[in-house]
Design an enzyme around this catalytic site. Structure first.
Site, short mmCIF file in Angstrom:
data_model
loop_
_atom_site.label_atom_id
_atom_site.label_comp_id
_atom_site.label_asym_id
_atom_site.label_seq_id
_atom_site.Cartn_x
_atom_site.Cartn_y
_atom_site.Cartn_z
N SER A 254 0.92 -1.01 0.12
CA SER A 254 -0.48 0.16 -0.03
C SER A 254 0.67 1.24 0.16
O SER A 254 1.73 1.14 -0.89
CB SER A 254 -1.16 0.19 1.45
OG SER A 254 -1.73 1.20 1.04
N ASP B 88 -8.55 -5.42 -6.72
CA ASP B 88 -8.57 -4.11 -5.15
C ASP B 88 -7.99 -2.41 -6.07
O ASP B 88 -7.47 -2.66 -7.19
CB ASP B 88 -6.98 -4.39 -5.33
CG ASP B 88 -6.23 -3.24 -4.11
OD1 ASP B 88 -6.88 -1.97 -3.35
OD2 ASP B 88 -4.75 -3.07 -3.73
#
Ligand SMILES: *[C@@H]1O[C@H](CO)[C@@H](O)[C@H](O)[C@H]1NC(C)=O
Ligand SMILES: *[C@@H]1O[C@H](CO)[C@@H](O)[C@H](O)[C@H]1NC(C)=O
Ligand SMILES: *[C@@H]1O[C@H](CO)[C@@H](O)[C@H](O)[C@H]1NC(C)=O
Ligand SMILES: *[C@@H]1O[C@H](CO)[C@@H](O)[C@H](O)[C@H]1NC(C)=O
Length: 318
Positions: A185, A243
């Site tokens: 991330s 995602d």
């Protein structure tokens, strides 16, 4: 969580439509894409190259105290022979990070913690994606055309000097000849910038590998090309199914991913076995570049990636 993220994304789509810009998952006129055929990643390749960095990236979500003593639960138990050199972070401007000697692989590891995916998606809502010039003290190889996301560049800058000096002294003291840089991330974004920094500052004989998970777009086309030319296939960014984070910041704001995406297309219900494709070129439309934002799953951002490894604060409360 999933629902509210979807609402945020949809809100962003409406906002984008109102300011007459194309919706962020549509590549109109800007940003090159690839539609080259993907190839299956073998389970051996996953086991040998993608699991170990995922264990380190998950460990970066644990507290510095837990990491320092290498008592961070499943990740630390899976990698018993690791000596941590530095661990830090303040849960604020400096996300967690550590630098360690992976004794079994005789490799120096740099790992960075990520942030909640909601932060990226709410930033998107505000279209808070401004770019800055690369800091050429940190990234001497960046040309004047390299532009980076300001927040990612600033976050990397806060630990850049410490990471560089610790890695240099660790290479000296251990005799290791290789470095792995990893993160998930926001931590993936910081790790990719660290990788370019270390590649240009360490002795060229040092073998540098970077494997990152759930990477948002970090910079512009010149940034993506710099990563490709300096790291080539020693860089891998793993994306999981639907995602949405790898789709932000959008291409229409001049953000572009480097090559070498590995896209997980399915994970079995136990989370243990993932099916993954190697995606040639930048922004391959057969991989996350082709995802429809309406199918976005924030849950997919957390994983599981390989071997039931999920990454977020909730997966390490130690
Ligand atoms: C990749 O995308 C191209 C163009 O969209 C398509 O023709 C091709 O079948 C896709 N390949 C795979 C393996 O899905
Ligand atoms: C660039 O990086 C150097 C080294 O970390 C730092 O001292 C300097 O303040 C940075 N410059 C900017 C403009 O952020
Ligand atoms: C590592 O060793 C090299 C050569 O022995 C030396 O030039 C360098 O200053 C050392 N770096 C650190 C951080 O100790
Ligand atoms: C997979 O990981 C999750 C989260 O860490 C855990 O709750 C679950 O029990 C694990 N599943 C298996 C089959 O080990």
């Amino acid at each position: 969580m999933l629902l509210s993220a979807t609402v945020l994304v949809l809100g962003a789509l409406q906002y984008a439509a109102a300011v007459p810009t194309p919706a962020f998952d549509i590549n109109i006129g800007v940003g090159s894409t690839s539609d080259a055929k993907t190839t299956a990643v073998s389970q051996d390749d996953i086991t040998n190259n993608l699991v170990r960095p995922a264990l380190f990236s998950r460990a970066a979500y644990c507290s510095a105290a837990a990491v320092e003593n290498w008592q961070c639960g499943d990740s630390c138990d899976a990698l018993p022979n690791v000596k941590v050199l530095t661990a830090g972070g303040d849960d604020g401007l400096i996300p967690g990070f550590f630098i360690a000697h992976d004794v079994d692989k005789n490799t120096i590891v740099v790992a960075h913690q990520g942030t909640d995916p909601q932060n990226f998606l709410s930033d998107l809502n505000d279209l808070k994606f401004s770019q800055v010039d690369a800091n050429t003290t940190v990234l001497p190889s960046a040309g004047g055309d390299v532009k980076m996301h300001d927040g990612f560049a600033e976050t990397q800058g806060r630990t850049a000097d410490l990471v560089l000096s610790t890695v240099q002294s660790a290479l000296n003291s251990t005799g290791a000849k290789s470095v792995l840089v990893t993160g998930h991330s926001l931590g993936a974004a910081v790790a990719s910038i660290d990788a370019i920094m270390l590649k240009s500052k360490l002795d060229p004989s040092i073998e540098l590998t970077s494997v990152v998970y759930g990477l948002p777009r970090v910079g512009n086309q010149a940034w993506a090309d710099l990563v490709d030319s300096m790291l080539g296939s020693s860089f891998t960014h793993v994306t999981n199914q639907n995602d949405p984070v790898p789709r932000v910041p959008p291409q229409f704001l001049q953000f572009q991913h480097p090559s070498n995406e590995v896209h997980i297309t399915a994970v079995d219900p136990s989370g243990e076995t993932a099916t993954a494709e190697q995606c040639p070129g930048q922004e391959n439309s057969n991989c996350s570049g082709g995802n429809n934002i309406l199918d976005a799953s924030v849950t997919n951002h957390r994983g599981p990636y390989f071997n039931n490894i999920s990454m977020a604060n909730r997966f390490c409360t130690l």
